[in-house]
Write an enzyme that holds these catalytic residues in place. Structure first.
Site, PDB file in Angstrom:
ATOM      1  N   SER A 102      51.808  23.225   0.466  1.00  0.00           N
ATOM      2  CA  SER A 102      50.575  24.014   0.401  1.00  0.00           C
ATOM      3  C   SER A 102      50.917  25.414  -0.085  1.00  0.00           C
ATOM      4  CB  SER A 102      49.924  24.102   1.776  1.00  0.00           C
ATOM      5  OG  SER A 102      49.015  25.183   1.777  1.00  0.00           O
ATOM      6  N   HIS A 126      49.510  21.197  -3.240  1.00  0.00           N
ATOM      7  CA  HIS A 126      48.310  21.271  -2.395  1.00  0.00           C
ATOM      8  C   HIS A 126      47.713  22.672  -2.539  1.00  0.00           C
ATOM      9  CE1 HIS A 126      45.693  20.005   0.901  1.00  0.00           C
ATOM     10  NE2 HIS A 126      45.847  21.215   1.407  1.00  0.00           N
ATOM     11  N   ASP A 149      44.746  25.166  -1.535  1.00  0.00           N
ATOM     12  CA  ASP A 149      43.740  25.436  -0.507  1.00  0.00           C
ATOM     13  C   ASP A 149      42.703  26.451  -0.978  1.00  0.00           C
ATOM     14  OD1 ASP A 149      44.501  23.824   1.791  1.00  0.00           O
ATOM     15  OD2 ASP A 149      46.331  25.031   1.815  1.00  0.00           O
ATOM     16  N   MET A 192      39.440  28.522   0.025  1.00  0.00           N
ATOM     17  CA  MET A 192      38.670  28.995   1.195  1.00  0.00           C
ATOM     18  C   MET A 192      37.669  30.054   0.761  1.00  0.00           C
ATOM     19  SD  MET A 192      41.660  29.307   4.021  1.00  0.00           S
ATOM     20  CE  MET A 192      42.952  28.076   4.172  1.00  0.00           C
ATOM     21  N   HIS A 213      42.007  21.193  -2.154  1.00  0.00           N
ATOM     22  CA  HIS A 213      41.374  21.023  -0.839  1.00  0.00           C
ATOM     23  C   HIS A 213      40.287  22.084  -0.714  1.00  0.00           C
ATOM     24  CE1 HIS A 213      41.985  21.438   3.833  1.00  0.00           C
ATOM     25  NE2 HIS A 213      40.766  21.039   3.504  1.00  0.00           N
ATOM     26  N   MET A 271      37.638  24.065   1.044  1.00  0.00           N
ATOM     27  CA  MET A 271      37.073  24.492   2.328  1.00  0.00           C
ATOM     28  C   MET A 271      35.977  25.484   1.980  1.00  0.00           C
ATOM     29  SD  MET A 271      40.717  24.776   4.286  1.00  0.00           S
ATOM     30  CE  MET A 271      41.601  24.825   2.745  1.00  0.00           C
ATOM     31  N   MET A 296      42.852  16.663   8.975  1.00  0.00           N
ATOM     32  CA  MET A 296      43.333  17.981   9.383  1.00  0.00           C
ATOM     33  C   MET A 296      43.997  17.851  10.754  1.00  0.00           C
ATOM     34  SD  MET A 296      42.591  19.931   6.894  1.00  0.00           S
ATOM     35  CE  MET A 296      43.307  21.390   7.660  1.00  0.00           C
ATOM     36  N   ASP A 298      47.335  17.357   7.097  1.00  0.00           N
ATOM     37  CA  ASP A 298      47.420  18.772   6.719  1.00  0.00           C
ATOM     38  C   ASP A 298      47.401  19.657   7.959  1.00  0.00           C
ATOM     39  OD1 ASP A 298      47.197  21.235   5.482  1.00  0.00           O
ATOM     40  OD2 ASP A 298      45.289  20.818   4.492  1.00  0.00           O
TER      41      ASP A 298
END
Ligand code: DX5
Ligand code: ZN
Length: 228
Positions: free
Chosen positions: A9, A34, A36, A38, A68, A70, A139, A177
């Site tokens: 990540s 990975h 992320d 957000m 991913h 979010m 998660m 994750d």
């Protein structure tokens, strides 16, 4: 041995040297990047978007990029990530009003689709959605931050999803994750997981002191996986 994949990540990477950091973890034997995303709305943190994904592709990264999301809402940003070179796009079902439509949108955009379940989120939507998915992401921490502690009851959830994938004969990866590293990766693999996100365990390793730091930790994770 199962087809295990390690997905560092980049949330825990040095963002000032991101291209170099990604090159180094891939050279160390990692399989997937990975990524992320957000939004300071669905989760209480703010990170990176499609421009950074595109920049990694332009830098020369050819490995799969596992985006991913979010974020809430989800749909608006999907075509942008597809254009930016995402391979997988995963999202949290709570963040979309129309989960089936969002999965369709990801696939129409040419990407692989996945659903992400927070620790407390039940697996209900898999009853009808699993046949459409390329990935289920569980998660094992509450989303928003790297460096949190692994929540053990998620192993039980992993066993359930693995049973569902096997029973249906689906070609779907099972990813985990949060809080994963050499100390627990073997136990996680035994619960049926085949794709392992690790942020702080990899990028936190002796940062900036040892040029082989990523090789050492990725090798340690592979050695543990060989015991699963
Ligand atoms: C958390 C992110 C994770 C995070 C994992 O919301 O989805 O990908 O970076 O970090 P570690 O491996 O440090 O728990
Ligand atoms: Zn993540």
């Amino acid at each position: 041995m199962a087809d295990y994949q390690i997905a560092p990540s980049i949330l825990s990477a040095n963002f000032a040297k991101l291209g170099e950091e990604v090159d180094m973890v891939l050279a160390a034997g990692a399989d997937i990047v990975h990524f992320d995303v957000m939004d300071n709305h669905y989760v209480p943190n703010l990170t990176i978007g499609p421009l950074v994904c595109e920049a990694l592709r332009k830098h020369g990264v050819t490995a799969p990029i596992d985006v991913h999301l979010m974020v809430k809402p989800v749909d608006r940003i999907i075509p942008d990530f597809a254009k930016a070179g995402a391979t997988y796009i995963t999202f949290h079902p709570e963040a979309s009003e129309h989960v089936d439509r969002t999965i369709g949108l990801i696939k129409e955009s040419g990407c692989k689709a996945g659903l992400v379940f927070n620790p407390a989120t039940p697996l209900d939507v898999l009853e009808y959605m699993l046949p459409k998915l390329d990935m289920v992401l569980l998660m094992s921490v509450n989303p928003g931050f790297g460096g949190q502690k692994f929540i053990p009851y998620v192993l039980d959830k992993a066993r359930k999803v693995r049973e569902m994938i096997t029973a249906g004969g689906y070609n779907c990866r099972l990813e985990i994750d949060g809080g994963v590293g050499p100390a627990n990766i073997c136990e996680v693999a035994k619960a049926g997981v085949d794709t392992f996100v690790a942020g702080s365990a990899i990028f936190g390793a002796a940062r900036d002191t040892d040029p082989h730091r990523y090789d050492t930790v990725v090798a340690a994770m592979r050695a543990e996986l060989a015991k699963a």
